[in-house]
Design a protein around this motif. Structure first.
Motif, PDB file in Angstrom:
ATOM      1  N   PRO A   1       0.823  -1.201   0.000  1.00 52.43           N
ATOM      2  CA  PRO A   1       0.000   0.000   0.000  1.00 52.43           C
ATOM      3  C   PRO A   1       0.863   1.260   0.000  1.00 52.43           C
ATOM      4  CG  PRO A   1       0.030  -0.945   2.191  1.00 52.43           C
ATOM      5  CD  PRO A   1       0.829  -1.865   1.298  1.00 52.43           C
ATOM      6  N   VAL A   2       0.499   2.194  -0.864  1.00 51.30           N
ATOM      7  CA  VAL A   2       1.219   3.462  -0.997  1.00 51.30           C
ATOM      8  C   VAL A   2       0.285   4.474  -1.646  1.00 51.30           C
ATOM      9  CG1 VAL A   2       2.198   2.885  -3.254  1.00 51.30           C
ATOM     10  CG2 VAL A   2       3.397   4.487  -1.789  1.00 51.30           C
ATOM     11  N   ARG A   3       0.507   5.752  -1.401  1.00 50.11           N
ATOM     12  CA  ARG A   3      -0.275   6.798  -2.048  1.00 50.11           C
ATOM     13  C   ARG A   3       0.450   7.267  -3.304  1.00 50.11           C
ATOM     14  NH1 ARG A   3      -4.976   8.272  -0.129  1.00 50.11           N
ATOM     15  NH2 ARG A   3      -5.351   7.854   2.051  1.00 50.11           N
ATOM     16  N   CYS A   4      -0.331   7.541  -4.335  1.00 52.60           N
ATOM     17  CA  CYS A   4       0.209   8.038  -5.595  1.00 52.60           C
ATOM     18  C   CYS A   4       0.827   9.412  -5.333  1.00 52.60           C
ATOM     19  CB  CYS A   4      -0.894   8.134  -6.641  1.00 52.60           C
ATOM     20  SG  CYS A   4      -0.350   8.872  -8.192  1.00 52.60           S
ATOM     21  N   THR A   5       2.025   9.622  -5.818  1.00 51.38           N
ATOM     22  CA  THR A   5       2.702  10.901  -5.588  1.00 51.38           C
ATOM     23  C   THR A   5       2.165  12.003  -6.482  1.00 51.38           C
ATOM     24  OG1 THR A   5       4.458  10.284  -7.117  1.00 51.38           O
ATOM     25  CG2 THR A   5       4.839   9.823  -4.796  1.00 51.38           C
ATOM     26  N   ARG A   6       1.401  11.648  -7.499  1.00 49.88           N
ATOM     27  CA  ARG A   6       0.831  12.659  -8.386  1.00 49.88           C
ATOM     28  C   ARG A   6      -0.548  13.124  -7.927  1.00 49.88           C
ATOM     29  NH1 ARG A   6       0.614  11.008 -14.365  1.00 49.88           N
ATOM     30  NH2 ARG A   6       2.802  11.580 -14.268  1.00 49.88           N
ATOM     31  N   CYS A   7      -1.455  12.164  -7.647  1.00 47.03           N
ATOM     32  CA  CYS A   7      -2.837  12.558  -7.346  1.00 47.03           C
ATOM     33  C   CYS A   7      -3.290  12.185  -5.945  1.00 47.03           C
ATOM     34  CB  CYS A   7      -3.783  11.963  -8.387  1.00 47.03           C
ATOM     35  SG  CYS A   7      -3.953  10.165  -8.292  1.00 47.03           S
ATOM     36  N   GLY A   8      -2.509  11.386  -5.214  1.00 47.80           N
ATOM     37  CA  GLY A   8      -2.853  11.065  -3.837  1.00 47.80           C
ATOM     38  C   GLY A   8      -3.747   9.844  -3.657  1.00 47.80           C
TER      39      GLY A   8
END
Length: 60
Positions: free
Chosen positions: A48-55
Protein backbone atom coordinates in the motif's frame (compact mmCIF):
# COMPACT_ATOMS: atom_id res chain seq x y z
CA UNK A 1 20.61 -24.67 -76.09
CA UNK A 2 23.41 -26.26 -74.26
CA UNK A 3 24.32 -26.82 -70.66
CA UNK A 4 25.43 -23.19 -70.33
CA UNK A 5 21.83 -21.91 -70.71
CA UNK A 6 20.51 -24.14 -67.94
CA UNK A 7 21.15 -22.89 -64.44
CA UNK A 8 20.83 -24.88 -61.28
CA UNK A 9 18.20 -23.62 -58.85
CA UNK A 10 19.57 -21.59 -55.97
CA UNK A 11 19.98 -23.48 -52.68
CA UNK A 12 17.27 -22.79 -50.09
CA UNK A 13 17.93 -19.72 -47.96
CA UNK A 14 19.18 -20.32 -44.45
CA UNK A 15 17.36 -18.54 -41.62
CA UNK A 16 19.22 -15.49 -40.35
CA UNK A 17 21.18 -16.06 -37.18
CA UNK A 18 19.58 -14.12 -34.34
CA UNK A 19 21.70 -15.30 -31.46
CA UNK A 20 20.79 -17.61 -28.62
CA UNK A 21 17.17 -17.79 -27.61
CA UNK A 22 16.49 -16.16 -24.29
CA UNK A 23 13.81 -14.41 -22.33
CA UNK A 24 12.33 -11.33 -23.93
CA UNK A 25 12.87 -7.96 -22.31
CA UNK A 26 10.25 -5.60 -21.01
CA UNK A 27 8.59 -4.66 -17.80
CA UNK A 28 7.28 -7.40 -15.54
CA UNK A 29 3.51 -7.72 -15.46
CA UNK A 30 3.57 -7.81 -11.67
CA UNK A 31 4.12 -4.01 -11.70
CA UNK A 32 0.48 -3.58 -12.68
CA UNK A 33 -0.42 -3.20 -9.00
CA UNK A 34 1.83 -0.10 -8.92
CA UNK A 35 -0.11 1.74 -11.65
CA UNK A 36 -2.45 4.39 -10.27
CA UNK A 37 -5.98 3.77 -11.58
CA UNK A 38 -6.74 7.53 -11.47
CA UNK A 39 -3.77 9.09 -13.28
CA UNK A 40 -1.65 6.17 -14.57
CA UNK A 41 1.53 7.07 -12.68
CA UNK A 42 3.78 4.17 -11.65
CA UNK A 43 4.50 4.08 -7.92
CA UNK A 44 8.12 3.74 -6.81
CA UNK A 45 7.27 1.15 -4.15
CA UNK A 46 4.85 -1.73 -3.78
CA UNK A 47 1.39 -1.03 -2.35
CA UNK A 48 0.00 0.00 0.00
CA UNK A 49 1.22 3.46 -1.00
CA UNK A 50 -0.28 6.80 -2.05
CA UNK A 51 0.21 8.04 -5.60
CA UNK A 52 2.70 10.90 -5.59
CA UNK A 53 0.83 12.66 -8.39
CA UNK A 54 -2.84 12.56 -7.35
CA UNK A 55 -2.85 11.06 -3.84
CA UNK A 56 -4.96 7.98 -4.64
CA UNK A 57 -4.33 5.09 -2.26
CA UNK A 58 -2.93 2.09 -4.14
CA UNK A 59 -3.83 -1.07 -2.29
CA UNK A 60 -2.56 -3.62 -4.79
Amino acid sequence: MGDQDEKEPAPPAEPAATGPAGPEGGEPVCWLERVCPECGRLADTAPPVRCTRCGTLLTG
